[in-house]
Write a protein that holds these residues in place. Structure first.
Motif, PDB file in Angstrom:
ATOM      1  N   ALA B 796     -11.258   2.975  11.831  1.00  0.00           N
ATOM      2  CA  ALA B 796     -11.587   2.826  10.421  1.00  0.00           C
ATOM      3  C   ALA B 796     -10.365   3.136   9.565  1.00  0.00           C
ATOM      4  CB  ALA B 796     -12.743   3.744  10.043  1.00  0.00           C
ATOM      5  N   ILE B 797      -9.675   4.228   9.932  1.00  0.00           N
ATOM      6  CA  ILE B 797      -8.496   4.596   9.162  1.00  0.00           C
ATOM      7  C   ILE B 797      -7.420   3.542   9.325  1.00  0.00           C
ATOM      8  CG2 ILE B 797      -6.660   6.295   8.981  1.00  0.00           C
ATOM      9  CD1 ILE B 797      -8.824   8.325   9.916  1.00  0.00           C
ATOM     10  N   LEU B 798      -7.273   3.041  10.528  1.00  0.00           N
ATOM     11  CA  LEU B 798      -6.277   2.000  10.768  1.00  0.00           C
ATOM     12  C   LEU B 798      -6.530   0.799   9.860  1.00  0.00           C
ATOM     13  CD1 LEU B 798      -4.019   0.824  12.742  1.00  0.00           C
ATOM     14  CD2 LEU B 798      -5.935  -0.354  13.816  1.00  0.00           C
ATOM     15  N   ILE B 799      -7.784   0.386   9.802  1.00  0.00           N
ATOM     16  CA  ILE B 799      -8.083  -0.789   8.990  1.00  0.00           C
ATOM     17  C   ILE B 799      -7.862  -0.487   7.509  1.00  0.00           C
ATOM     18  CG2 ILE B 799      -9.836  -2.488   8.407  1.00  0.00           C
ATOM     19  CD1 ILE B 799     -11.145  -1.921  11.072  1.00  0.00           C
ATOM     20  N   ALA B 800      -8.339   0.683   7.084  1.00  0.00           N
ATOM     21  CA  ALA B 800      -8.158   1.042   5.682  1.00  0.00           C
ATOM     22  C   ALA B 800      -6.679   1.072   5.341  1.00  0.00           C
ATOM     23  CB  ALA B 800      -8.819   2.386   5.402  1.00  0.00           C
ATOM     24  N   CYS B 801      -5.872   1.593   6.264  1.00  0.00           N
ATOM     25  CA  CYS B 801      -4.444   1.687   6.006  1.00  0.00           C
ATOM     26  C   CYS B 801      -3.787   0.316   5.993  1.00  0.00           C
ATOM     27  CB  CYS B 801      -3.775   2.573   7.042  1.00  0.00           C
ATOM     28  SG  CYS B 801      -4.090   4.289   6.701  1.00  0.00           S
ATOM     29  N   LEU B 802      -4.287  -0.572   6.833  1.00  0.00           N
ATOM     30  CA  LEU B 802      -3.772  -1.940   6.799  1.00  0.00           C
ATOM     31  C   LEU B 802      -3.930  -2.511   5.403  1.00  0.00           C
ATOM     32  CD1 LEU B 802      -4.976  -3.903   9.934  1.00  0.00           C
ATOM     33  CD2 LEU B 802      -2.659  -3.444   9.198  1.00  0.00           C
ATOM     34  N   GLY B 803      -5.117  -2.284   4.834  1.00  0.00           N
ATOM     35  CA  GLY B 803      -5.383  -2.773   3.492  1.00  0.00           C
ATOM     36  C   GLY B 803      -4.448  -2.135   2.491  1.00  0.00           C
ATOM     37  N   LEU B 804      -4.310  -0.835   2.616  1.00  0.00           N
ATOM     38  CA  LEU B 804      -3.451  -0.095   1.707  1.00  0.00           C
ATOM     39  C   LEU B 804      -2.022  -0.599   1.811  1.00  0.00           C
ATOM     40  CD1 LEU B 804      -4.216   2.108  -0.172  1.00  0.00           C
ATOM     41  CD2 LEU B 804      -3.437   3.783   1.474  1.00  0.00           C
ATOM     42  N   PHE B 805      -1.615  -0.863   3.036  1.00  0.00           N
ATOM     43  CA  PHE B 805      -0.276  -1.356   3.312  1.00  0.00           C
ATOM     44  C   PHE B 805      -0.036  -2.679   2.570  1.00  0.00           C
ATOM     45  CE2 PHE B 805       2.780  -3.621   5.994  1.00  0.00           C
ATOM     46  CZ  PHE B 805       3.777  -2.661   6.128  1.00  0.00           C
ATOM     47  N   GLY B 806      -0.997  -3.570   2.716  1.00  0.00           N
ATOM     48  CA  GLY B 806      -0.875  -4.859   2.043  1.00  0.00           C
ATOM     49  C   GLY B 806      -0.838  -4.708   0.542  1.00  0.00           C
ATOM     50  N   LEU B 807      -1.721  -3.836   0.066  1.00  0.00           N
ATOM     51  CA  LEU B 807      -1.815  -3.628  -1.374  1.00  0.00           C
ATOM     52  C   LEU B 807      -0.511  -3.058  -1.923  1.00  0.00           C
ATOM     53  CD1 LEU B 807      -4.285  -4.415  -2.823  1.00  0.00           C
ATOM     54  CD2 LEU B 807      -5.043  -2.050  -2.837  1.00  0.00           C
ATOM     55  N   ALA B 808       0.018  -2.088  -1.188  1.00  0.00           N
ATOM     56  CA  ALA B 808       1.271  -1.454  -1.627  1.00  0.00           C
ATOM     57  C   ALA B 808       2.393  -2.482  -1.615  1.00  0.00           C
ATOM     58  CB  ALA B 808       1.609  -0.297  -0.703  1.00  0.00           C
ATOM     59  N   ALA B 809       2.401  -3.325  -0.594  1.00  0.00           N
ATOM     60  CA  ALA B 809       3.429  -4.362  -0.522  1.00  0.00           C
ATOM     61  C   ALA B 809       3.327  -5.263  -1.728  1.00  0.00           C
ATOM     62  CB  ALA B 809       3.249  -5.177   0.755  1.00  0.00           C
ATOM     63  N   VAL B 892       1.902   3.957   2.381  1.00  0.00           N
ATOM     64  CA  VAL B 892       2.430   3.455   1.115  1.00  0.00           C
ATOM     65  C   VAL B 892       3.937   3.657   1.051  1.00  0.00           C
ATOM     66  CG1 VAL B 892       2.334   3.754  -1.364  1.00  0.00           C
ATOM     67  CG2 VAL B 892       0.254   3.845  -0.033  1.00  0.00           C
ATOM     68  N   SER B 893       4.396   4.794   1.577  1.00  0.00           N
ATOM     69  CA  SER B 893       5.809   5.123   1.402  1.00  0.00           C
ATOM     70  C   SER B 893       6.708   4.092   2.073  1.00  0.00           C
ATOM     71  CB  SER B 893       6.103   6.512   1.952  1.00  0.00           C
ATOM     72  OG  SER B 893       5.923   6.506   3.330  1.00  0.00           O
ATOM     73  N   PHE B 894       6.233   3.497   3.153  1.00  0.00           N
ATOM     74  CA  PHE B 894       7.028   2.481   3.820  1.00  0.00           C
ATOM     75  C   PHE B 894       7.407   1.388   2.825  1.00  0.00           C
ATOM     76  CE2 PHE B 894       7.361  -1.517   6.154  1.00  0.00           C
ATOM     77  CZ  PHE B 894       8.360  -1.186   7.047  1.00  0.00           C
ATOM     78  N   GLN B 895       6.404   0.958   2.085  1.00  0.00           N
ATOM     79  CA  GLN B 895       6.650  -0.096   1.103  1.00  0.00           C
ATOM     80  C   GLN B 895       7.457   0.419  -0.075  1.00  0.00           C
ATOM     81  OE1 GLN B 895       6.206  -3.145   1.382  1.00  0.00           O
ATOM     82  NE2 GLN B 895       4.914  -3.199   3.203  1.00  0.00           N
ATOM     83  N   SER B 896       7.110   1.621  -0.557  1.00  0.00           N
ATOM     84  CA  SER B 896       7.806   2.097  -1.754  1.00  0.00           C
ATOM     85  C   SER B 896       9.265   2.399  -1.448  1.00  0.00           C
ATOM     86  CB  SER B 896       7.112   3.301  -2.383  1.00  0.00           C
ATOM     87  OG  SER B 896       6.207   3.872  -1.516  1.00  0.00           O
ATOM     88  N   VAL B 897       9.525   2.927  -0.265  1.00  0.00           N
ATOM     89  CA  VAL B 897      10.917   3.203   0.073  1.00  0.00           C
ATOM     90  C   VAL B 897      11.691   1.893   0.142  1.00  0.00           C
ATOM     91  CG1 VAL B 897      12.437   4.014   1.929  1.00  0.00           C
ATOM     92  CG2 VAL B 897      10.452   5.352   1.277  1.00  0.00           C
ATOM     93  N   LYS B 898      11.042   0.897   0.734  1.00  0.00           N
ATOM     94  CA  LYS B 898      11.700  -0.399   0.831  1.00  0.00           C
ATOM     95  C   LYS B 898      12.022  -0.921  -0.582  1.00  0.00           C
ATOM     96  CE  LYS B 898      10.120  -4.550   2.436  1.00  0.00           C
ATOM     97  NZ  LYS B 898       9.173  -5.312   3.224  1.00  0.00           N
ATOM     98  N   ALA B 899      11.033  -0.802  -1.460  1.00  0.00           N
ATOM     99  CA  ALA B 899      11.242  -1.304  -2.818  1.00  0.00           C
ATOM    100  C   ALA B 899      12.298  -0.502  -3.538  1.00  0.00           C
ATOM    101  CB  ALA B 899       9.934  -1.261  -3.584  1.00  0.00           C
ATOM    102  N   ALA B 900      12.258   0.823  -3.321  1.00  0.00           N
ATOM    103  CA  ALA B 900      13.176   1.694  -4.054  1.00  0.00           C
ATOM    104  C   ALA B 900      14.615   1.513  -3.591  1.00  0.00           C
ATOM    105  CB  ALA B 900      12.746   3.147  -3.871  1.00  0.00           C
ATOM    106  N   LEU B 901      14.776   1.148  -2.331  1.00  0.00           N
ATOM    107  CA  LEU B 901      16.138   1.024  -1.806  1.00  0.00           C
ATOM    108  C   LEU B 901      16.737  -0.359  -2.072  1.00  0.00           C
ATOM    109  CD1 LEU B 901      15.859   2.885   1.598  1.00  0.00           C
ATOM    110  CD2 LEU B 901      16.918   3.682  -0.508  1.00  0.00           C
ATOM    111  N   MET B 902      15.907  -1.256  -2.561  1.00  0.00           N
ATOM    112  CA  MET B 902      16.402  -2.609  -2.736  1.00  0.00           C
ATOM    113  C   MET B 902      17.486  -2.644  -3.794  1.00  0.00           C
ATOM    114  SD  MET B 902      13.944  -5.836  -2.693  1.00  0.00           S
ATOM    115  CE  MET B 902      13.636  -5.907  -4.435  1.00  0.00           C
ATOM    116  N   ASN B 903      18.439  -3.528  -3.578  1.00  0.00           N
ATOM    117  CA  ASN B 903      19.534  -3.662  -4.524  1.00  0.00           C
ATOM    118  C   ASN B 903      19.041  -4.343  -5.792  1.00  0.00           C
ATOM    119  OD1 ASN B 903      21.886  -4.092  -5.839  1.00  0.00           O
ATOM    120  ND2 ASN B 903      22.990  -4.920  -4.068  1.00  0.00           N
ATOM    121  N   PRO B 904      19.174  -3.695  -6.925  1.00  0.00           N
ATOM    122  CA  PRO B 904      18.650  -4.292  -8.165  1.00  0.00           C
ATOM    123  C   PRO B 904      19.313  -5.630  -8.490  1.00  0.00           C
ATOM    124  CG  PRO B 904      19.907  -2.300  -8.631  1.00  0.00           C
ATOM    125  CD  PRO B 904      19.740  -2.363  -7.151  1.00  0.00           C
ATOM    126  N   VAL B 905      20.495  -5.833  -7.977  1.00  0.00           N
ATOM    127  CA  VAL B 905      21.176  -7.101  -8.265  1.00  0.00           C
ATOM    128  C   VAL B 905      20.311  -8.260  -7.806  1.00  0.00           C
ATOM    129  CG1 VAL B 905      23.145  -8.537  -7.624  1.00  0.00           C
ATOM    130  CG2 VAL B 905      23.475  -6.115  -8.144  1.00  0.00           C
TER     131      VAL B 905
END
Lengths: 112, 911
Positions: B796-809, B892-905
């Motif tokens: 159940a947690i895995l599935i919920a997290c999958l959703g969260l993962f997608g949403l965060a992305a 969520v942090s996986f996605q946010s870290v990815k977003a935060a590290l992205m080059n703004p250029v």
């Protein structure tokens, strides 16, 4: 022939529309019917009948003007078509024949 | 024909507003349901009529009349839409088009598609497995053709402060019911004798066979047990005959025809095989490989006061094919009590039934439908451990939860992506797509996704079934997946789920107004806000995590309870305790065996006894305190025959008095009670007091014992029950030998023990257990629940997290530009991660708050079942909460870290 079959309400509505001197719409038809029969009709019944008669080709309709009472909404005005008039005549003739077929003494026997 | 509107009329219409208005809601309702092409005229007429009525009948009545007319418009004529002028392409052509587009969309957004399909597949797989389990549980005993007319007679007995509920009945009851009541078509009694030694006549080596059962010859009239060979009508009618199962025939006779062959039971009793039946179905509440003719059961017959026979009756069909009403029939038991039980009670106890009942005692018989036995019966001396309807409910709920979580993911991701698809919808609508077609397209997409998920899920089920069987303790096969019960469900499931999960996105997306979405930018943001889709998404996320947290808390509590059970001090030492079964087959050499084994290094002490502190079928006997004149005041106690070393070997504690000792010659009439027994007997100072019991079933002779010791209460039944009264007496009864070991080299020691056994009894099978294993066996059900809860909670947690993962992305993607600007302006990576994670954390926290009371209540209910249980503590919720937060944060942090590290250029270049 099938199309010419009319229900009681249909016949009455058709007659009311035919009897009016100008084009009429839902509310006046309802009022007139109530006045004549003393029965209460809902507007939905009148509308269904009017549109059904139009589908059968006995009535034609056109857009009419709006009044304040209607909140600026237009009316759909109805008029009898030629086939509508014909079907009314047919009905009248048929009834006439039946009336004539009633033996005179029948009513007397019934005490009327 | 048509008349032009009167110009004065229409200008008048726009001019003065009305003072009085018909009820707003009725007007709205009308607008909502009346077809657009009719609305103007109908509403106009209604308003006109209303305004005309107001001066005549007053505002209130006019309004009421208005509502009435609006309601009278609720007919098909008014809500039927006018058919489209341009006919749509045929459905089939459109469907292929939908499929093509759906397939392209799925491929275009692979990330989301994978998350969706995988999440749904896991959900569906869980659902399918649990459906299998539930259907299997519900199918128990239904293989019987007459299942709806078979009832088991249950006995509830209250005697001497003990409240007992037996699954069995006195032996004369069945025949009496058949004789006295025409409604009873047939009866059958079963008498289970546990594990016996069995061999073919002429063979020397015995096999240990479990579930040897004595049965009346009517067995096959009542239960549907098809024969392979032999005549079911006569099979058990002959004395000394036995019906064996196909697999037992194979074990003992190989490929030979067993019919007519003699078999030897317990080395003494010879029965002739009169029939071979097919193996009993797995989903039966009792199992037996050997049915022996009842007449040869060496049992004192005609005892109304001892309850030993599992009695089933087949009621005749009543009027119109319905079976005789069991509730009505059960009233006859009062007559039976008066007519038969009463006189015998008088004879044995010396009191009449009325006096017996007046003293607070009670005998009650009742009927339990056969099909209710497996899931609803909680009587003592069941033929086999039953299931529990509670677990069926729990598992079904969990399956539904998981499926719901997966569906929510689907909806959530679809809604989140609505921004991207809004333009598509706009363009389609402008190009002439109708809303229905758009809904069709989105639905096709979701059903397609679900079907793909279903295929994946079927694969998962096939892979997971063996381990699920192990966890659930069942033997379900993949063949069952295509059974007539299951197949319709299997086909309906993806379609229902697809439509359900796809409905919201389909209706939501297709509702976009092309003009708004195509204007782009701020306009779209406005419609998104107006639809409150963000709120809805949050709500769904909260709901998902709430269910996950409930499952985590549930798992923690189940595991704590299992650990508690396993580590609880049960009053004796159960580790390093070896029990050897069937010592009685050694006969007089049992004592020799004990001595031989005790001489082995690593064996501390040994004992031979009739019973061990593990649940088994035992008889209660009524004891009376000395000087007790009323025979109604007996105390029901279990009596275990033990030897001098029993208490020492099991390391039980004596609270008062002494153990049995060879030093005292009179110990053969000594008795050791447990604390519970002392309490029921009401002795203040028990040592030296005497108790007595009847020595024969007719109640003619008595046997008196002197209390020599009190043993500390120990658990000899499941911890679900309170400890009952128990007594130990010296007896040569030899069910099992138990040895306390100190050796760590068990394999060598076991070989030695077996060698001693083989020496004394080369033909008897050697079987042993360790006490902690048999102890664990008792709580298999709980352990199963624990493992299943853990597995499903994790899923159940895995599935919920999958959703969260997608949403965060998605969120990160939406805000790419914002993040770019923030970074350019000097925001730190940390602050951006915080920015993106904050919203989700809030939701998870809310869900914990909602989930806690639900979990607390639900688990409280589960623990109610145990007489000995843990308390629900606050840290369990904290732990569950921390777990949920931690997992969510990680996702969520996986996605946010990815977003935060992205080059703004990169993100800002296009501006």
């Amino acid at each position: 022939m099938k199309k010419t079959i009319l229900g009681e309400l249909e016949e009455l509505v058709l007659l009311v529309v035919a009897a009016s001197t100008e084009d009429v719409y839902g509310v006046p038809v309802m009022d007139e019917l109530q006045r004549l029969t003393g029965r209460n009709f809902t507007i939905s019944a009148i509308h269904t009948t009017l549109y059904r008669l139009e589908e059968k080709g006995f009535l034609s309709s056109s857009l009419g003007g709006a009044t304040t009472e209607r909140g600026g909404r237009r009316k759909r005005l109805f008029a009898v078509t030629a086939s509508g008039g014909r079907v009314l005549l047919e009905i009248q003739q048929m009834r006439q024949q039946l009336w004539q077929a009633i033996p005179e003494r029948k009513f007397q026997l019934l005490g009327i | 024909m048509s008349k032009q509107p009167n110009p004065t009329e229409s200008s008048d219409a726009v001019g003065s507003p009305n003072q009085v208005e018909p009820p707003r809601w009725a007007d709205r309702l009308l607008t909502w349901f009346v077809a657009p092409h009719l609305l103007e005229y109908v509403q106009g007429d209604l308003h006109e009529a209303f305004h005309r009525q107001v001066p005549q009948v007053g505002l209130v009545r006019a309004q009421r009349a208005y509502v009435r007319s609006v309601l009278s418009c609720l007919t098909p004529f008014f809500y039927r839409r006018r058919p489209n002028e341009y006919p749509s392409p045929t459905n089939l052509a459109m469907l292929t088009n939908y499929l093509k587009i759906a397939w392209r969309t799925l491929r275009k957004q692979q990330g989301f598609t994978i998350i969706n399909i995988f999440g749904l597949a896991v959900g569906l797989a869980c659902c399918m497995l649990i459906m299998l389990y539930v259907l299997d549980e519900l199918s128990f005993d239904r293989y019987n053709a007459k299942a709806d007319r078979i009832y088991r007679v249950q006995s509830d007995i209250k005697f001497g402060g003990n409240d007992m509920h037996f699954a069995a009945a006195p032996d004369p009851l069945g025949p009496t019911l058949k004789k006295d009541y025409p409604q009873v078509e047939q009866f059958v009694r079963l008498h289970q004798r546990g594990t016996w030694l069995v061999k073919r006549a002429g063979e020397t080596t015995n096999l240990r066979e479990a579930n040897i059962t004595f049965a009346d010859s009517t067995l096959f009239d009542v239960f549907t047990l098809p024969f392979v060979s032999g005549d079911p009508k006569r099979a058990l009618a002959e004395p000394n005959s036995v019906v064996i199962s196909e697999s037992a025939a194979k074990r003992h006779f190989g490929n030979q025809n067993p019919i007519g062959q003699p078999m030897v039971f317990e080395n003494t009793k010879i029965f002739k095989v009169s029939g071979v039946m097919r193996d009993m179905p797995q989903n039966s509440h009792f199992h037996s490989d050997f049915f022996l003719s009842m007449r040869n059961d060496d049992y004192p017959w005609g005892q109304w006061l001892s309850i030993n026979h599992h009695t089933y009756i087949l009621l005749k069909p009543g009027q119109a094919g319905a079976p005789t009403d069991p509730a009505v029939f059960a009233k006859n038991f009062d007559t039976i009590l008066k007519k038969y039980v009463g006189p015998q009670a008088m004879q044995v106890l010396g009191t009449s039934m009325e006096q017996f009942q007046k003293a607070g005692n009670q005998v009650k018989f009742w009927l339990l439908p056969l099909t209710d036995i497996h899931l609803h019966s909680k009587q003592q001396v069941e033929l086999a451990p039953n299931g529990d309807i509670q677990y069926v409910y729990i598992f079904s709920a969990v399956a539904l939860f998981i499926l719901l979580i997966a569906c929510i993911n689907f909806m959530n991701l679809a809604t989140a992506r609505s921004a991207n698809r809004a333009k598509e919808v706009g363009v389609r609508k402008v190009m002439g797509s109708e809303r229905q077609q758009l809904i069709g397209q989105f639905m096709t997409e979701s059903v397609l996704t679900t079907l793909l998920a279903m295929i994946l899920a079927c694969g998962m089920v096939v892979l997971a079934l063996p381990s699920f069987n192990t966890i659930a303790g069942k033997q379900m096969s993949i063949v069952q997946l295509v059974s007539p019960y299951y197949l319709p469900l299997l086909i309906a499931l993806p379609i229902v789920v697809g439509l359900l999960a796809g409905s919201y996105p389909a209706f939501f997306l297709s509702s976009f107004q092309p003009i708004k979405v195509l204007k782009g930018g701020t306009a779209f943001r406005n419609i998104n806000r107006s639809f409150k889709s963000a709120d809805l998404r949050s709500g769904l996320v909260v709901f998902q995590f709430m269910m996950s947290v409930v499952l985590i808390v549930g798992t923690i509590i189940v595991y704590r309870q299992i650990t508690y059970i396993q580590t609880k001090n049960v009053g004796f030492k159960r580790d390093q305790l070896l029990t050897v079964n069937g010592v009685y087959s050694l006969g007089k050499q049992a004592e020799t065996f004990k001595q031989e084994v005790m001489r082995l290094p690593g064996v501390v002490s040994g004992s031979i006894s009739g019973f061990l502190p593990t649940p088994s079928n035992r008889n209660d006997m009524a004891f009376f305190a000395e000087g007790e004149s009323s025979r109604n005041k007996g105390v029901n106690m279990q009596t275990w025959g033990v030897d001098y070393d029993y208490i020492k070997t099991l390391a039980m504690q004596l609270v008062q008095g002494r153990d049995f000792s060879r030093a005292f010659g009179a110990d053969s009439s000594g008795i050791i009670l447990n604390e519970a027994a002392v309490k029921v007997l009401g002795f203040k100072d028990p040592i030296g007091k005497r108790v007595w019991r009847f020595d024969d079933p007719q109640g003619k002779t008595q046997k008196t014992y002197t209390i020599i010791g009190i043993v500390k209460n120990f658990h000899f039944e499941s911890l679900r029950r309170n400890i009952g009264a128990l007594s130990l007496v010296l007896d040569a009864n030899s069910g099992a030998a138990s040895f306390r070991l100190s050796s760590t080299n068990l394999p060598t020691l076991m070989k030695e023990v077996e060698a001693r056994w083989k020496q004394l009894a080369p033909d008897q099978p050697f079987s042993y257990q360790f006490m902690d294993d048999s102890f664990d066996e008792m709580y298999r059900a709980e352990q199963r629940v624990g493992t299943i809860a853990l597995t499903f909670a994790a899923l159940a947690i895995l599935i919920a997290c999958l959703g969260l993962f997608g949403l965060a992305a998605f969120m990160a993607e939406q805000r790419t530009k914002e993040i770019g600007v923030r970074k350019v302006l000097g925001a730190s990576v940390g602050s951006i991660i915080g920015l993106l994670s904050k919203d989700f954390l809030k939701l998870v926290l809310i869900s914990i708050v909602i989930a806690s009371p639900i979990a607390w209540y639900a688990m409280g209910q589960w623990l109610e079942d145990f007489a000995y249980k843990i308390d629900i503590e606050w840290w369990m919720f904290l732990l569950a909460g921390l777990l949920a937060v931690g997992i969510a944060l990680l996702t969520v942090s996986f996605q946010s870290v990815k977003a935060a590290l992205m080059n703004p250029v990169k993100s800002l270049r296009s501006e």
